[in-house]
Design an enzyme around this catalytic site. Structure first.
Site, PDB file in Angstrom:
ATOM      1  CG  ASP A 300      -1.932  -1.053   1.186  1.00  0.00           C
ATOM      2  OD1 ASP A 300      -2.028  -1.714   0.385  1.00  0.00           O
ATOM      3  OD2 ASP A 300      -2.857  -0.830   2.160  1.00  0.00           O
ATOM      4  CG  ASP A 301       0.222   3.920   2.445  1.00  0.00           C
ATOM      5  OD1 ASP A 301      -1.136   3.729   1.941  1.00  0.00           O
ATOM      6  OD2 ASP A 301       0.607   3.718   3.516  1.00  0.00           O
ATOM      7  CG  HIS A 350      -4.439   2.766  -0.383  1.00  0.00           C
ATOM      8  ND1 HIS A 350      -5.330   1.956   0.228  1.00  0.00           N
ATOM      9  CD2 HIS A 350      -3.536   3.273   0.524  1.00  0.00           C
ATOM     10  CE1 HIS A 350      -4.964   2.094   1.564  1.00  0.00           C
ATOM     11  NE2 HIS A 350      -3.750   2.699   1.433  1.00  0.00           N
ATOM     12  CG  HIS A 444       2.306   0.030   4.075  1.00  0.00           C
ATOM     13  ND1 HIS A 444       2.003  -0.850   5.218  1.00  0.00           N
ATOM     14  CD2 HIS A 444       1.292   0.739   3.980  1.00  0.00           C
ATOM     15  CE1 HIS A 444       0.656  -0.730   5.628  1.00  0.00           C
ATOM     16  NE2 HIS A 444       0.170   0.300   5.023  1.00  0.00           N
TER      17      HIS A 444
HETATM   18 NI    NI Z   1      -2.407   3.200   3.197  1.00  0.00          NI
END
Ligand code: NI
Length: 506
Positions: A300-301, A350, A444
């Site tokens: 993620d991110d 996301h 992440h």
């Molecule tokens: Ni996130």
């Protein structure tokens, strides 16, 4: 709720296949039967529609070919022709004034006498099969009794001679109560095993060999007006918790008629003209068919300055992954997102700003989705409607404000807790311990220093490979599950045009 008015003439409750138009056509007498045919009496009760085109054409043909039987029998053949002419003219086929008997000019080289002979022979040849077809006696069985009638005799004529005693149906209200006894259909007709509508039965012409059953008449429903009532779909959940939630059924509006009787004033449910269905969100853990040891690892991110090093590790260790990119990061580093796709991995959304969507307005939720989809598509060409909600915060109420812009919410089964930087060993243990086929691991590649992840990732992949697991994208994991609908598996499912997104929870 929306209503639209319409008017229906009544039809039989006992014959759902009978349409309103068929009743109307029996209600209006055909002009062709208007008292001109004295040779075929009919009772008003069984009013016939002998003026139909095929019958008229047959009579016209027989007249035209000088059928000797017809001329001998019928002293009013002129009237017959006029009637036929009237009917056919009415139908627009031939002019009533058009001569019905042959009067062609002789061709050159033929004498008048030759022509008369040839014409006479042709007329006799033509008349024979037609006359035979009209006046050929055939046997039928009617209510158990064997009878002989000419082929093509209409049912109405047979009934006027047979004097069969049956009870007429009733005039009923929209909800089925009797308004007037005996004001329904006079009788019903069944040919062999087939029930006919009243008009089809009344107009039926025998072929011979039928087993005809004349029964009691069906009811006729009073005239009524119709309003259409719409019922909106609701949003319902199938399952309480799971790593994935997807649309397993799109919502559809139900349209139902409400009938109001013009005589009785009663109201009753009519036909459902459009079947409705709730929107169903299925939430569950994925389970690869046949117990295949498939798992997904997700980041993620990103994209971030670390992402390319993740790509290198994944390549070196033979694994594919799914990246949940933030729209704002994609716009900053579109080339990194492109590299993710080019390396054979998958990108899903996301959101754009990493909002807590459960606290956003409906408009903000929708724009968070739309703008992130657009950024991903612009950078990579990939269309997606699958989302990992930031913080995993996404409730049924949030689904209700998406307007169908999301096809699936992807959470996780294994949280590496890498965001808290607990140390490499912890990240590895959190990712690997207790893993099962179909699980999704959360890590992440953006959002802060990622050195611990970069050290943990090769160990995680190797350990799980050693346990016999294969890494696949989230989409492939869903495919391997076998329960996810086809359109959702495209990864870019959009609400179908005939569907509607519910705003109310079921
Ligand atoms: Ni996130």
């Amino acid at each position: 709720m929306a209503r639209s008015g319409a008017h229906y003439t009544p039809h039989s409750r006992n014959d759902s296949s009978m349409h309103d138009s068929s009743y109307r056509s029996s209600a209006h007498a055909n002009p062709g039967t208007a008292g001109s045919d004295t040779s075929r009496p009919s009772t008003p009760r069984f009013s016939t529609t002998r003026g139909d085109a095929s019958y008229a054409a047959a009579v016209q043909k027989s007249s035209a070919s000088k059928n000797p039987y017809l001329q001998a029998q019928s002293s009013n053949s002129k009237i017959k022709r006029d009637r036929v002419g009237f009917v056919t003219a009415d139908k627009g086929f031939v002019s009533a004034k058009r001569p019905m008997t042959g009067s062609k000019k002789p061709k050159r080289g033929m004498t008048r006498r030759d022509f008369i002979m040839l014409g006479g022979l042709a007329a006799i040849a033509a008349a024979l099969p037609i006359g035979w077809n009209i006046f050929r006696p055939v046997e039928i069985v009617i209510n158990g009794a064997r009878r002989t009638y000419n082929v093509n005799t209409p049912m109405s004529e047979i009934l006027s001679k047979e004097k069969i005693s049956v009870t007429a149906g009733n005039l009923t209200s929209v909800s089925g109560n009797v308004i007037t006894e005996g004001k329904g259909y006079a009788y019903s007709v069944k040919i062999d095993d087939k029930d006919l509508s009243f008009d089809d039965g009344n107009n039926y012409k025998i072929h011979g060999g039928e087993n005809i059953t004349i029964g009691n008449g069906g009811d006729i429903m009073e005239e009524y007006s119709v309003e259409t009532v719409e019922t909106q779909p609701k949003l319902t959940m199938d399952g309480t918790w799971g790593a994935v939630t997807y649309v397993s059924q799109w919502g559809k509006v139900e349209k139902k008629e409400i009938r109001t009787g013009k005589t009785s004033g009663e109201t009753a449910d009519g036909e459902v003209t459009q079947k409705g269905q709730d929107c169903v969100l299925k939430t569950r853990n994925l389970q690869p068919k046949d117990g295949k040891k498939l798992i997904s690892i997700t980041f993620d991110d990103g994209p971030s300055v670390y992402t390319e090093r993740y790509l290198q590790i994944l390549k070196d260790h033979g694994a594919v992954a799914t990246f949940f990119n933030l729209g704002q990061n994609v716009d900053e580093m579109p080339e990194i997102s492109k590299k993710i796709i080019d390396a054979g991995h998958e990108i899903m959304s996301h959101t754009y700003h990493h909002d807590v969507l459960t606290k956003d307005s409906a408009e903000r939720v929708q724009s968070e989705l739309d703008t992130s989809y657009e950024s991903i598509k612009k950078a990579t060409g990939v269309e997606t409607t699958m989302v990992r909600p930031p913080y995993g915060a996404f409730t049924e109420k949030t689904w209700a404000v998406t307007q169908g812009k999301m096809s699936a919410s992807i959470l996780w089964n294994q949280d590496s807790l890498d965001w808290s930087r607990p140390g490499v060993d912890k990240i590895v243990a959190n990712s690997v311990n207790g893993i099962q086929p179909g699980y999704i691991i959360l890590m992440h590649d953006g959002g802060g220093p990622r050195e611990q992840d970069l050290e943990a990732l090769p160990q995680i992949i190797d350990k799980l490979h050693d346990q016999g697991y294969t890494f696949v994208t989230v989409t492939d994991l869903m495919k391997a599950d076998g329960d996810v609908p086809e359109d959702i598996l495209t990864g870019k499912a959009k609400m179908p045009e005939d569907a509607i997104w519910p705003t109310e929870l079921g």
